[in-house]
Write a protein that holds these residues in place. Structure first.
Motif, PDB file in Angstrom:
ATOM      1  N   GLU A   1      -8.849 -10.854  -0.765  1.00 29.80           N
ATOM      2  CA  GLU A   1      -8.512  -9.998  -1.900  1.00 29.80           C
ATOM      3  C   GLU A   1      -8.687 -10.727  -3.232  1.00 29.80           C
TER       4      GLU A   1
ATOM      5  N   ARG B   1      -6.638  -1.592 -11.795  1.00 25.98           N
ATOM      6  CA  ARG B   1      -5.196  -1.375 -11.671  1.00 25.98           C
ATOM      7  C   ARG B   1      -4.648  -0.680 -12.916  1.00 25.98           C
TER       8      ARG B   1
ATOM      9  N   LEU C   1      -7.434  -3.113  13.641  1.00 25.07           N
ATOM     10  CA  LEU C   1      -6.603  -4.092  14.330  1.00 25.07           C
ATOM     11  C   LEU C   1      -5.211  -4.024  13.720  1.00 25.07           C
TER      12      LEU C   1
ATOM     13  N   MET D   1      -7.861 -10.520   5.557  1.00 23.31           N
ATOM     14  CA  MET D   1      -8.411  -9.813   4.395  1.00 23.31           C
ATOM     15  C   MET D   1      -8.630 -10.807   3.260  1.00 23.31           C
TER      16      MET D   1
ATOM     17  N   GLU E   1      -0.374   0.590  12.185  1.00 21.94           N
ATOM     18  CA  GLU E   1      -0.930   1.938  12.300  1.00 21.94           C
ATOM     19  C   GLU E   1      -1.400   2.102  13.738  1.00 21.94           C
TER      20      GLU E   1
ATOM     21  N   GLU F   1       0.818  -1.209   0.000  1.00 24.65           N
ATOM     22  CA  GLU F   1       0.000   0.000   0.000  1.00 24.65           C
ATOM     23  C   GLU F   1       0.856   1.267   0.000  1.00 24.65           C
TER      24      GLU F   1
ATOM     25  N   GLY G   1     -12.263  -6.369   4.324  1.00 19.37           N
ATOM     26  CA  GLY G   1     -11.768  -6.608   5.684  1.00 19.37           C
ATOM     27  C   GLY G   1     -12.649  -7.663   6.337  1.00 19.37           C
TER      28      GLY G   1
ATOM     29  N   GLN H   1      -2.320  -8.108  -2.383  1.00 25.31           N
ATOM     30  CA  GLN H   1      -2.809  -7.693  -3.707  1.00 25.31           C
ATOM     31  C   GLN H   1      -1.789  -7.840  -4.834  1.00 25.31           C
TER      32      GLN H   1
ATOM     33  N   ARG I   1      -0.772  -4.389  10.047  1.00 26.58           N
ATOM     34  CA  ARG I   1      -0.513  -2.949   9.865  1.00 26.58           C
ATOM     35  C   ARG I   1      -0.147  -2.303  11.187  1.00 26.58           C
TER      36      ARG I   1
ATOM     37  N   GLU J   1     -16.022   2.170   5.985  1.00 28.21           N
ATOM     38  CA  GLU J   1     -15.376   1.401   4.908  1.00 28.21           C
ATOM     39  C   GLU J   1     -15.256  -0.082   5.257  1.00 28.21           C
ATOM     40  N   ILE J   2     -15.708  -0.896   4.331  1.00 26.69           N
ATOM     41  CA  ILE J   2     -15.604  -2.350   4.536  1.00 26.69           C
ATOM     42  C   ILE J   2     -14.787  -2.971   3.393  1.00 26.69           C
ATOM     43  N   VAL J   3     -14.826  -2.304   2.222  1.00 23.87           N
ATOM     44  CA  VAL J   3     -14.084  -2.759   1.042  1.00 23.87           C
ATOM     45  C   VAL J   3     -13.310  -1.582   0.460  1.00 23.87           C
ATOM     46  N   GLY J   4     -12.068  -1.873   0.026  1.00 20.13           N
ATOM     47  CA  GLY J   4     -11.323  -0.893  -0.750  1.00 20.13           C
ATOM     48  C   GLY J   4     -10.799  -1.598  -1.987  1.00 20.13           C
TER      49      GLY J   4
ATOM     50  N   SER K   1      -0.827  -6.455   2.583  1.00 16.87           N
ATOM     51  CA  SER K   1      -1.839  -6.789   1.590  1.00 16.87           C
ATOM     52  C   SER K   1      -1.257  -7.799   0.613  1.00 16.87           C
TER      53      SER K   1
HETATM   54  O1  4AD Z   1      -8.437  -0.221   1.747  1.00 16.44           O
HETATM   55  P1  4AD Z   1      -7.319  -1.172   2.005  1.00 16.44           P
HETATM   56  O2  4AD Z   1      -6.086  -0.622   2.660  1.00 16.44           O
HETATM   57  O3  4AD Z   1      -6.984  -1.817   0.607  1.00 16.44           O
HETATM   58  C1  4AD Z   1      -5.985  -2.688   0.309  1.00 16.44           C
HETATM   59  O4  4AD Z   1      -5.232  -3.168   1.124  1.00 16.44           O
HETATM   60  C2  4AD Z   1      -5.964  -3.108  -1.122  1.00 16.44           C
HETATM   61  N1  4AD Z   1      -4.650  -3.724  -1.401  1.00 16.44           N
HETATM   62  C3  4AD Z   1      -7.086  -4.051  -1.394  1.00 16.44           C
HETATM   63  C4  4AD Z   1      -7.148  -4.513  -2.833  1.00 16.44           C
HETATM   64  O5  4AD Z   1      -7.485  -3.732  -3.691  1.00 16.44           O
HETATM   65  N2  4AD Z   1      -6.809  -5.765  -3.084  1.00 16.44           N
HETATM   66  O6  4AD Z   1      -7.828  -2.387   2.903  1.00 16.44           O
HETATM   67  C5  4AD Z   1      -8.917  -3.169   2.469  1.00 16.44           C
HETATM   68  C6  4AD Z   1      -9.898  -3.399   3.594  1.00 16.44           C
HETATM   69  C7  4AD Z   1     -10.509  -2.128   4.149  1.00 16.44           C
HETATM   70  O7  4AD Z   1     -11.601  -1.703   3.374  1.00 16.44           O
HETATM   71  C8  4AD Z   1     -10.946  -2.582   5.528  1.00 16.44           C
HETATM   72  O8  4AD Z   1     -12.170  -3.284   5.459  1.00 16.44           O
HETATM   73  C9  4AD Z   1      -9.860  -3.567   5.898  1.00 16.44           C
HETATM   74  O9  4AD Z   1      -9.245  -3.987   4.706  1.00 16.44           O
HETATM   75  N3  4AD Z   1      -8.848  -2.954   6.772  1.00 16.44           N
HETATM   76  C10 4AD Z   1      -8.739  -3.183   8.097  1.00 16.44           C
HETATM   77  N4  4AD Z   1      -9.466  -3.967   8.920  1.00 16.44           N
HETATM   78  C11 4AD Z   1      -9.101  -4.004  10.220  1.00 16.44           C
HETATM   79  N5  4AD Z   1      -8.055  -3.331  10.730  1.00 16.44           N
HETATM   80  C12 4AD Z   1      -7.291  -2.535   9.936  1.00 16.44           C
HETATM   81  N6  4AD Z   1      -6.242  -1.888  10.451  1.00 16.44           N
HETATM   82  C13 4AD Z   1      -7.624  -2.443   8.550  1.00 16.44           C
HETATM   83  N7  4AD Z   1      -7.097  -1.770   7.498  1.00 16.44           N
HETATM   84  C14 4AD Z   1      -7.859  -2.104   6.434  1.00 16.44           C
END
Ligand code: 4AD
Ligand code: MG
Length: 479
Positions: A246, A409, A239, A244, A231, A166, A450, A208, A229, A402-405, A206
């Protein structure tokens, strides 16, 4: 052979009065020195075991305490009591494991979720957590079933990588250096050449990028694994270790991607409602109870199952980022300065308060936001013709945000290289990712769901720490 028992769910659903059975489980309560409520984790409904007065030694009866493990054989009889159609008249009772009632932390009363989080090693033994984790299991199964039926290949992305997919710099390092004595180069920097992998490595954020490698050969793939992560977010939605899913699809544009994501989320919900009726009814009632403790205006208008059925029967609202900013900029909430982060210009990153306003107050249903400004999104997203936005999409749901990102590409080599340079992503190291664009590049798309967030959504649990067995978050890595 020890395992000659039958699971209680089966006994309670189809047990025939008159049959001789053996069950094993843990004591929830023991009343009147006679009635044992026994639970084996297959259902929240306890099996009532009757230990007839005078039939068993006092020394044995004393050991039937909350938390103790028993093996009971006897005859199933029609129950005269309310709440169950059969009960077990015990013939033999064997104590498999004692439980000191003075020390056992779970008492037959309601405990707070916060308290239970501190004893997460025992919280599976409560009805709430047993339901949550059975539902979590069903959601995982539904995910594999959905993709399997569609011919997707389950691809295992690596957990240790050398890339920060990411590009957000929130990785955990992986090293076997002695941290008290780290090898250094002549100019004083850490010498990763001496490290286990011969270079810097980290836990994946990720799968991805690896999924893209699979998709551009196998067609459609998905990963489903843990991601990490670092963060520092102490929220009810974050968390440090989460799971995840993907999916990544060759020959998909952004719209195909949104269609698949919507179908996928609805499939998970409907499969779970269909296959976890008892647990979902329990969680629904639990949430209604919890809502009663809130002030009237904060209570949700719908019950849990009702809300999920509403989601199933409505299409997700698709709104561009630009439209969303207009809505937010002009809403009364913003004008009355009720947002912590006021919305005044195009290009800002949306905060969770903005996302929740859109889904909960404005559209009142799930929303897919797409075409975000390129400045707030990852390097791999495809640039749109306008030069300002990228083909990204996020799915937002009520109560969570947010539940999906996901995104389409960038499949054009020149564009991708340029974005990587602009965003300081190491072009040389990522030769393998760029090779996809050199050899038979194709339009492709994918998204990340997620797992804990979708389990939260389905179970109605407010805190993400209550839907993963052992949550990891800043300053917490117990168990
Ligand atoms: O939006 P994110 O960061 O997207 C990706 O990682 C892309 N590589 C996905 C892809 O296109 N293949 O994370 C995707 C989802 C978020 O929408 C959220 O639901 C979940 O992962 N997520 C978390 N869930 C729990 N704790 C965290 N720290 C999360 N960070 C992201
Ligand atoms: Mg995201």
């Amino acid at each position: 052979m020890f395992n000659i028992g039958i699971r209680m769910k089966e006994v309670l659903e189809k047990g025939q009065p008159g049959s001789e059975i053996t069950v094993m489980g843990w004591v929830r309560t023991f009343r009147n020195n006679q009635f044992i409520a026994l639970n084996d984790g297959s259902t929240n409904t306890n099996l009532q075991v009757v230990a007839e007065l005078g039939k068993f030694d006092d020394s044995l009866l004393k050991r039937i305490t909350t938390g103790a493990a028993l093996k009971v054989s006897g005859k199933l009889v029609e129950s005269p009591g309310k709440g169950q159609h059969v009960e077990l008249k015990a013939n033999t009772i064997e104590i498999l494991g004692d439980s000191d009632p003075e020390k056992y932390p779970l008492q037959p009363k309601k405990h707070s979720l916060e308290f239970l989080r501190e004893i997460a090693h025992l919280r599976f033994r409560t009805n709430t957590f047993a339901s949550v984790f059975r539902v979590r299991n069903t959601v995982a199964f539904a995910i594999h079933k959905f993709f399997n039926e569609k011919g997707f290949v389950y691809l295992h992305a690596p957990i240790i990588t050398a890339s920060d997919a990411e590009g957000a710099g929130e990785t955990f390092h992986v090293t076997n250096f002695d941290l008290e004595n780290v090898p250094r180069t002549p100019d004083g920097k850490v010498d990763y050449k001496e490290d286990f992998f011969g270079r810097h490595a980290n836990l994946t954020v990720s799968g991805q990028l690896e999924a893209e490698l699979g998709a551009t050969a196998l067609g459609n793939v998905y990963t489903f694994g843990p991601t990490f992560r670092a963060e520092n977010s102490n929220t009810t939605r974050h968390l440090a270790e989460f799971w995840m899913i993907e999916p990544e699809m060759a020959f998909y544009d952004l719209e195909d991607n949104m269609n698949l994501a919507e179908e996928f989320i609805k499939y998970i919900i409907s499969y779970t409602l269909e296959n976890c009726k008892e647990d979902m009814a329990f969680l629904d009632a639990r949430l209604t109870d919890e809502e009663k403790t809130k002030p009237q205006q904060e209570r949700s208008e719908m019950g849990l199952v009702e809300k999920l059925q509403f989601v199933l029967s409505h299409t997700f609202e698709r709104v561009s980022y630009t439209e969303a900013i207009d809505i937010l900029k002009n809403c009364n909430y913003n004008k009355k300065k009720k947002f912590k982060y006021p919305v005044n210009e195009w290009g800002i990153d949306l905060q969770s308060e903005h996302e929740r306003y859109l889904v909960e107050k404005h559209f009142k249903k799930p929303v897919i936001l797409y075409n975000y400004p390129k400045g707030i999104k990852a390097f791999y997203m495809r640039s749109n013709e306008d030069g300002k936005t990228v083909a990204a999409m996020d799915i937002l749901v009520p109560g969570i945000g947010e539940i999906v990102g996901g995104s389409q590409r960038e499949e054009r080599l020149d564009n991708l290289e340029q974005r990587m340079k602009e965003m300081n992503v190491p072009v040389d190291e990522m030769y393998w990712y760029l090779d996809l664009r050199r050899f038979g590049t194709v339009p492709h798309s994918g998204f990340g769901l997620g797992f804990e967030r979708v389990v939260q959504f389905v179970t109605g649990m407010t805190n993400i720490r209550d839907v993963i067995p052992f949550p990891r978050y800043p300053k917490s890595v117990e168990f």
